[in-house]
Design a protein around this motif. Structure first.
Motif, PDB file in Angstrom:
ATOM      1  N   PHE A  43      -0.629 -15.162  -5.710  1.00 21.97           N
ATOM      2  CA  PHE A  43       0.118 -14.712  -4.527  1.00 21.97           C
ATOM      3  C   PHE A  43      -0.537 -13.487  -3.904  1.00 21.97           C
ATOM      4  O   PHE A  43       0.139 -12.555  -3.452  1.00 21.97           O
ATOM      5  N   GLY A  44      -1.877 -13.486  -3.906  1.00 22.21           N
ATOM      6  CA  GLY A  44      -2.619 -12.386  -3.295  1.00 22.21           C
ATOM      7  C   GLY A  44      -2.755 -11.152  -4.160  1.00 22.21           C
ATOM      8  O   GLY A  44      -3.362 -10.158  -3.743  1.00 22.21           O
ATOM      9  N   ILE A  45      -2.197 -11.215  -5.368  1.00 23.55           N
ATOM     10  CA  ILE A  45      -2.264 -10.061  -6.269  1.00 23.55           C
ATOM     11  C   ILE A  45      -3.387 -10.283  -7.283  1.00 23.55           C
ATOM     12  O   ILE A  45      -3.382 -11.286  -8.007  1.00 23.55           O
ATOM     13  N   PRO A  46      -4.386  -9.395  -7.341  1.00 20.96           N
ATOM     14  CA  PRO A  46      -5.475  -9.540  -8.327  1.00 20.96           C
ATOM     15  C   PRO A  46      -4.956  -9.314  -9.747  1.00 20.96           C
ATOM     16  O   PRO A  46      -4.235  -8.347 -10.008  1.00 20.96           O
ATOM     17  N   ILE A  47      -5.300 -10.223 -10.623  1.00 16.10           N
ATOM     18  CA  ILE A  47      -4.822 -10.142 -12.006  1.00 16.10           C
ATOM     19  C   ILE A  47      -5.995 -10.269 -12.952  1.00 16.10           C
ATOM     20  O   ILE A  47      -6.806 -11.194 -12.843  1.00 16.10           O
ATOM     21  N   ARG A  48      -6.106  -9.337 -13.870  1.00 15.83           N
ATOM     22  CA  ARG A  48      -7.128  -9.383 -14.918  1.00 15.83           C
ATOM     23  C   ARG A  48      -6.422  -9.677 -16.233  1.00 15.83           C
ATOM     24  O   ARG A  48      -5.477  -8.986 -16.601  1.00 15.83           O
ATOM     25  N   ILE A  49      -6.872 -10.725 -16.903  1.00 16.81           N
ATOM     26  CA  ILE A  49      -6.197 -11.183 -18.116  1.00 16.81           C
ATOM     27  C   ILE A  49      -6.041 -10.067 -19.135  1.00 16.81           C
ATOM     28  O   ILE A  49      -4.993  -9.914 -19.770  1.00 16.81           O
ATOM     29  N   ALA A  50      -7.090  -9.266 -19.317  1.00 18.97           N
ATOM     30  CA  ALA A  50      -7.069  -8.212 -20.340  1.00 18.97           C
ATOM     31  C   ALA A  50      -5.991  -7.165 -20.074  1.00 18.97           C
ATOM     32  O   ALA A  50      -5.592  -6.433 -20.983  1.00 18.97           O
ATOM     33  N   ASP A  51      -5.519  -7.095 -18.806  1.00 14.26           N
ATOM     34  CA  ASP A  51      -4.518  -6.080 -18.462  1.00 14.26           C
ATOM     35  C   ASP A  51      -3.088  -6.590 -18.579  1.00 14.26           C
ATOM     36  O   ASP A  51      -2.144  -5.866 -18.269  1.00 14.26           O
ATOM     37  N   GLN A  52      -2.911  -7.828 -19.020  1.00 15.24           N
ATOM     38  CA  GLN A  52      -1.579  -8.427 -19.056  1.00 15.24           C
ATOM     39  C   GLN A  52      -0.911  -8.375 -20.425  1.00 15.24           C
ATOM     40  O   GLN A  52       0.098  -9.005 -20.655  1.00 15.24           O
ATOM     41  N   GLY A  53      -1.525  -7.644 -21.345  1.00 16.65           N
ATOM     42  CA  GLY A  53      -0.919  -7.444 -22.656  1.00 16.65           C
ATOM     43  C   GLY A  53      -1.204  -8.542 -23.659  1.00 16.65           C
ATOM     44  O   GLY A  53      -0.667  -8.504 -24.773  1.00 16.65           O
ATOM     45  N   ILE A  54      -2.064  -9.531 -23.303  1.00 23.57           N
ATOM     46  CA  ILE A  54      -2.283 -10.628 -24.253  1.00 23.57           C
ATOM     47  C   ILE A  54      -3.143 -10.198 -25.438  1.00 23.57           C
ATOM     48  O   ILE A  54      -3.178 -10.882 -26.452  1.00 23.57           O
ATOM     49  N   PHE A  55      -3.841  -9.061 -25.311  1.00 22.37           N
ATOM     50  CA  PHE A  55      -4.655  -8.584 -26.418  1.00 22.37           C
ATOM     51  C   PHE A  55      -3.965  -7.471 -27.204  1.00 22.37           C
ATOM     52  O   PHE A  55      -4.586  -6.822 -28.041  1.00 22.37           O
ATOM     53  N   PRO A  58       1.398  -7.299 -31.702  1.00 24.50           N
ATOM     54  CA  PRO A  58       1.037  -8.504 -32.456  1.00 24.50           C
ATOM     55  C   PRO A  58       0.938  -9.771 -31.602  1.00 24.50           C
ATOM     56  O   PRO A  58       0.660 -10.839 -32.116  1.00 24.50           O
ATOM     57  N   PHE A  59       1.166  -9.662 -30.261  1.00 26.47           N
ATOM     58  CA  PHE A  59       1.193 -10.843 -29.406  1.00 26.47           C
ATOM     59  C   PHE A  59      -0.112 -11.637 -29.460  1.00 26.47           C
ATOM     60  O   PHE A  59      -0.116 -12.869 -29.346  1.00 26.47           O
ATOM     61  N   ILE A  60      -1.221 -10.958 -29.637  1.00 26.30           N
ATOM     62  CA  ILE A  60      -2.524 -11.635 -29.617  1.00 26.30           C
ATOM     63  C   ILE A  60      -2.632 -12.698 -30.714  1.00 26.30           C
ATOM     64  O   ILE A  60      -3.324 -13.704 -30.552  1.00 26.30           O
ATOM     65  N   TRP A  61      -1.940 -12.504 -31.843  1.00 28.87           N
ATOM     66  CA  TRP A  61      -1.955 -13.530 -32.897  1.00 28.87           C
ATOM     67  C   TRP A  61      -1.336 -14.830 -32.368  1.00 28.87           C
ATOM     68  O   TRP A  61      -1.831 -15.926 -32.653  1.00 28.87           O
ATOM     69  N   HIS A  62      -0.280 -14.693 -31.605  1.00 32.26           N
ATOM     70  CA  HIS A  62       0.390 -15.849 -31.022  1.00 32.26           C
ATOM     71  C   HIS A  62      -0.503 -16.508 -29.967  1.00 32.26           C
ATOM     72  O   HIS A  62      -0.746 -17.723 -30.007  1.00 32.26           O
ATOM     73  N   PHE A  63      -1.028 -15.720 -29.059  1.00 37.50           N
ATOM     74  CA  PHE A  63      -1.797 -16.252 -27.942  1.00 37.50           C
ATOM     75  C   PHE A  63      -3.075 -16.951 -28.399  1.00 37.50           C
ATOM     76  O   PHE A  63      -3.360 -18.089 -28.000  1.00 37.50           O
ATOM     77  N   LEU A 133      -8.393  -5.080 -31.779  1.00 39.72           N
ATOM     78  CA  LEU A 133      -8.828  -3.707 -32.054  1.00 39.72           C
ATOM     79  C   LEU A 133      -9.529  -3.091 -30.842  1.00 39.72           C
ATOM     80  O   LEU A 133      -9.513  -1.873 -30.649  1.00 39.72           O
ATOM     81  N   ARG A 134     -10.136  -3.937 -30.014  1.00 48.16           N
ATOM     82  CA  ARG A 134     -10.848  -3.434 -28.840  1.00 48.16           C
ATOM     83  C   ARG A 134      -9.921  -3.174 -27.664  1.00 48.16           C
ATOM     84  O   ARG A 134     -10.080  -2.181 -26.941  1.00 48.16           O
ATOM     85  N   PHE A 135      -8.937  -4.052 -27.434  1.00 47.42           N
ATOM     86  CA  PHE A 135      -8.137  -3.967 -26.220  1.00 47.42           C
ATOM     87  C   PHE A 135      -6.679  -3.576 -26.436  1.00 47.42           C
ATOM     88  O   PHE A 135      -6.009  -3.184 -25.484  1.00 47.42           O
ATOM     89  N   SER A 136      -6.174  -3.698 -27.644  1.00 44.71           N
ATOM     90  CA  SER A 136      -4.747  -3.458 -27.864  1.00 44.71           C
ATOM     91  C   SER A 136      -4.378  -1.993 -27.674  1.00 44.71           C
ATOM     92  O   SER A 136      -5.153  -1.082 -27.987  1.00 44.71           O
ATOM     93  N   SER A 137      -3.182  -1.796 -27.166  1.00 42.90           N
ATOM     94  CA  SER A 137      -2.650  -0.437 -27.005  1.00 42.90           C
ATOM     95  C   SER A 137      -2.093   0.111 -28.302  1.00 42.90           C
ATOM     96  O   SER A 137      -1.762   1.296 -28.391  1.00 42.90           O
ATOM     97  N   TYR A 138      -1.977  -0.750 -29.314  1.00 40.09           N
ATOM     98  CA  TYR A 138      -1.385  -0.346 -30.584  1.00 40.09           C
ATOM     99  C   TYR A 138      -2.436  -0.422 -31.691  1.00 40.09           C
ATOM    100  O   TYR A 138      -3.164  -1.407 -31.793  1.00 40.09           O
ATOM    101  N   ASP A 139      -2.490   0.622 -32.494  1.00 39.25           N
ATOM    102  CA  ASP A 139      -3.478   0.641 -33.582  1.00 39.25           C
ATOM    103  C   ASP A 139      -2.849   0.947 -34.947  1.00 39.25           C
ATOM    104  O   ASP A 139      -3.551   1.207 -35.916  1.00 39.25           O
ATOM    105  N   GLU A 140      -1.523   0.899 -35.015  1.00 37.01           N
ATOM    106  CA  GLU A 140      -0.858   1.120 -36.298  1.00 37.01           C
ATOM    107  C   GLU A 140      -0.998  -0.128 -37.168  1.00 37.01           C
ATOM    108  O   GLU A 140      -0.744  -1.244 -36.699  1.00 37.01           O
ATOM    109  N   PHE A 145      -0.959  -5.987 -38.312  1.00 39.93           N
ATOM    110  CA  PHE A 145      -0.850  -7.094 -39.269  1.00 39.93           C
ATOM    111  C   PHE A 145       0.557  -7.697 -39.336  1.00 39.93           C
ATOM    112  O   PHE A 145       0.899  -8.384 -40.293  1.00 39.93           O
ATOM    113  N   SER A 146       1.350  -7.441 -38.299  1.00 47.55           N
ATOM    114  CA  SER A 146       2.639  -8.121 -38.213  1.00 47.55           C
ATOM    115  C   SER A 146       2.449  -9.451 -37.486  1.00 47.55           C
ATOM    116  O   SER A 146       1.475  -9.647 -36.758  1.00 47.55           O
ATOM    117  N   GLN A 147       3.334 -10.369 -37.720  1.00 52.32           N
ATOM    118  CA  GLN A 147       3.331 -11.698 -37.108  1.00 52.32           C
ATOM    119  C   GLN A 147       2.079 -12.520 -37.465  1.00 52.32           C
ATOM    120  O   GLN A 147       1.623 -13.357 -36.678  1.00 52.32           O
TER     121      GLN A 147
END
Length: 282
Positions: A43-55, A58-63, A133-140, A145-147
């Motif tokens: 819809f005219g909005i630029p979207i970068r996958i890495a900025d959408q929280g998929i990395f 623990p969501f990245i394990w699911h994705f 480890l490279r893109f996640s906002s969480y490093d605890e 290692f959850s999920q």
């Protein structure tokens, strides 16, 4: 066990097409690295996958486990063609003459399925850990290692799917027909589910009904229930859903009941493959 695996690996890697398909399969898993660089407009909005929280952990394990599951069809072709070649070229009969039992023949195939599924799972785990480890906002560590149950679910899904392929290849004996029936059964489950639910019973609700619960026991449906789609958990999808008034009511968890159903299917596929081979005159 080592002897059985050694023979199966020789059959795979001495066959040029099988070797190429295995290489393609594992190469595609490495393409998960490229997802971080995907950019597009919505819809005219630029979207970068890495900025959408998929990395983010623990969501990245699911994705990643969900996306990697799409590539399994390449190794499925290897399994089906291997068994078909056993019949076509008389390899199966020669193995029995050389002292193999029919039980060992099926066991060797099943062990190769487990090994390749395990290697695939380890590779996906390593890729996911690196990207997280490279893109996640969480490093605890507690979050990182959850999920991990998604990784276990991915492994069980692979073993079940490849076991289904083995069963069909033993049942039908021809690789093209076995793969054709695999595709047919997938389409049958999908269409019959929708037709019964929305056409015959005229169900309006998207929530679970008796029909859904029955289909949860079907092979493909039960496999897909282990790791459900993760896309509606992505940030920009959730934002759009909120704006149009759609709440997030979906359960994304990996349930033990789903795993148990699929484990039962694995047993059914392998046991049925052995029984078919046992009763067949080669």
């Amino acid at each position: 066990m080592y002897r059985l695996l050694s023979i199966e690996f020789q059959k795979i890697f001495k066959n040029r097409i099988s070797k190429i398909l295995v290489i393609i399969y594992f190469s595609l898993l490495l393409l998960l690295f490229l997802i971080s660089n995907i950019e597009f407009e919505l819809f005219g909005i630029p979207i970068r996958i890495a900025d959408q929280g998929i990395f983010n952990f623990p969501f990245i394990w699911h994705f990643n486990t969900y996306v990697a599951d799409y590539f399994k069809i390449f190794f499925a072709v290897v399994i089906v063609s291997m068994m078909a070649n056993e019949y076509t070229y008389g390899t199966l009969k020669q193995n029995l003459i050389d002292g193999f039992t029919k039980k060992e023949v099926i066991l060797s195939k099943f062990l190769s399925i487990i090994v390749f599924s395990f290697i695939s799972t380890i590779l996906v785990f390593a890729i996911t850990l690196f990207l997280g480890l490279r893109f996640s906002s969480y490093d605890e560590p507690s979050i990182i290692f959850s999920q991990l149950e998604y990784v276990l679910g991915y492994f069980i899904k692979l073993v079940a799917f490849f076991s289904f392929c083995l069963f069909l290849s033993v049942l039908i004996k021809r690789s093209a027909f076995a793969l054709g029936f695999l595709i047919f059964w997938y389409i049958f489950e999908f269409l019959s589910h929708g037709i019964i639910k929305y056409v015959f019973l005229k169900e309006k609700e998207k929530t679970d009904t008796l029909v859904d619960k029955i289909y949860d026991f079907f092979p493909f449906e039960s496999m897909s229930n282990i790791v459900v789609e993760p896309y509606t958990r992505v940030n920009f999808i959730k934002t759009i859903g909120t704006q149009v008034g759609m709440g997030n009511l979906k359960d994304y968890s990996v349930h033990f009941s789903s795993i148990l159903i699929v484990l039962c299917w694995i047993f059914i596929f392998i046991f049925s493959s052995y029984q078919l081979l046992k009763r067949r005159d080669l």
